[in-house]
Design a protein around this motif. Sequence first.
Motif, short mmCIF file in Angstrom:
data_model
loop_
_atom_site.label_atom_id
_atom_site.label_comp_id
_atom_site.label_asym_id
_atom_site.label_seq_id
_atom_site.Cartn_x
_atom_site.Cartn_y
_atom_site.Cartn_z
N UNK A 64 8.81 -8.37 39.35
CA UNK A 64 7.39 -8.71 39.33
C UNK A 64 6.56 -7.64 40.02
N UNK A 65 7.08 -7.10 41.11
CA UNK A 65 6.38 -6.01 41.81
C UNK A 65 6.21 -4.81 40.88
N UNK A 66 7.28 -4.46 40.15
CA UNK A 66 7.21 -3.36 39.19
C UNK A 66 6.14 -3.63 38.14
N UNK A 67 6.17 -4.83 37.58
CA UNK A 67 5.21 -5.17 36.53
C UNK A 67 3.77 -5.16 37.04
N UNK A 68 3.57 -5.49 38.29
CA UNK A 68 2.23 -5.47 38.86
C UNK A 68 1.72 -4.04 39.08
N UNK A 69 2.65 -3.08 39.23
CA UNK A 69 2.26 -1.70 39.54
C UNK A 69 2.40 -0.75 38.36
N UNK A 70 3.08 -1.19 37.28
CA UNK A 70 3.36 -0.31 36.14
C UNK A 70 3.16 -1.08 34.84
N UNK A 71 3.36 -0.36 33.74
CA UNK A 71 3.37 -1.04 32.44
C UNK A 71 4.63 -1.90 32.35
N UNK A 72 4.51 -3.12 31.95
CA UNK A 72 5.64 -4.05 31.91
C UNK A 72 6.59 -3.79 30.75
N UNK A 73 6.07 -3.25 29.66
CA UNK A 73 6.88 -3.11 28.44
C UNK A 73 8.21 -2.37 28.64
N UNK A 74 8.27 -1.21 29.33
CA UNK A 74 9.56 -0.54 29.48
C UNK A 74 10.60 -1.41 30.22
N UNK A 75 10.17 -2.15 31.22
CA UNK A 75 11.11 -3.02 31.94
C UNK A 75 11.56 -4.16 31.03
N UNK A 76 10.67 -4.71 30.27
CA UNK A 76 11.03 -5.78 29.33
C UNK A 76 12.04 -5.28 28.29
N UNK B 264 14.15 -2.81 28.69
CA UNK B 264 15.41 -2.60 29.41
C UNK B 264 16.16 -3.92 29.59
N UNK B 265 15.48 -4.97 29.97
CA UNK B 265 16.10 -6.27 30.16
C UNK B 265 16.67 -6.83 28.86
N UNK B 266 15.96 -6.59 27.76
CA UNK B 266 16.44 -7.05 26.45
C UNK B 266 17.74 -6.41 26.03
N UNK B 267 17.96 -5.17 26.43
CA UNK B 267 19.15 -4.44 26.03
C UNK B 267 20.27 -4.78 26.96
#
Length: 139
Positions: free
Chosen positions: A122-134, A136-139
């Motif tokens: 959540x900290x990452x998503x608040x500070x960056x674009x969420x799409x790349x993390x999403x 990554x999690x999907x894969x």
Amino acid sequence: MNIRIFVAAHKTYKMPTDTIYQPIFVGTLLHNQVPEGYISDGTGQNISKLNPNFNELTAIYWAWKNDQSDVKGLVHYRRYLSKHPSKDFSTILSRADIEEILQHDDIILPSKRHYVIESNAQHYKNAHYAEPLDVLVER
């Protein structure tokens, strides 16, 4: 032991005087200016043009491919590994400190952060674009 700690920066800033610390200017192929005393992440084998996507990783990539030191490290120009929190350079790790630590450890990392109100994701998503993390999690 040949130790070199790269200090990633994208602007000029006060740097430690200990000779193990080497300022490296990141994203130089995009800006074409390297301040005096800094080396460029845009020489040798490099990914300098990817700095907007990879940030300080362009500096560690440069060190991996171009520097021959026995021990390599990377810190941010405002964040250093230190013995105790401080606003100045008086407590950052020295050559002697690093040599002592490496006698019994293979790597030096900062202390774990404890997020009280949110997860690392959540900290990452608040500070960056969420799409790349999403993705990554999907894969």
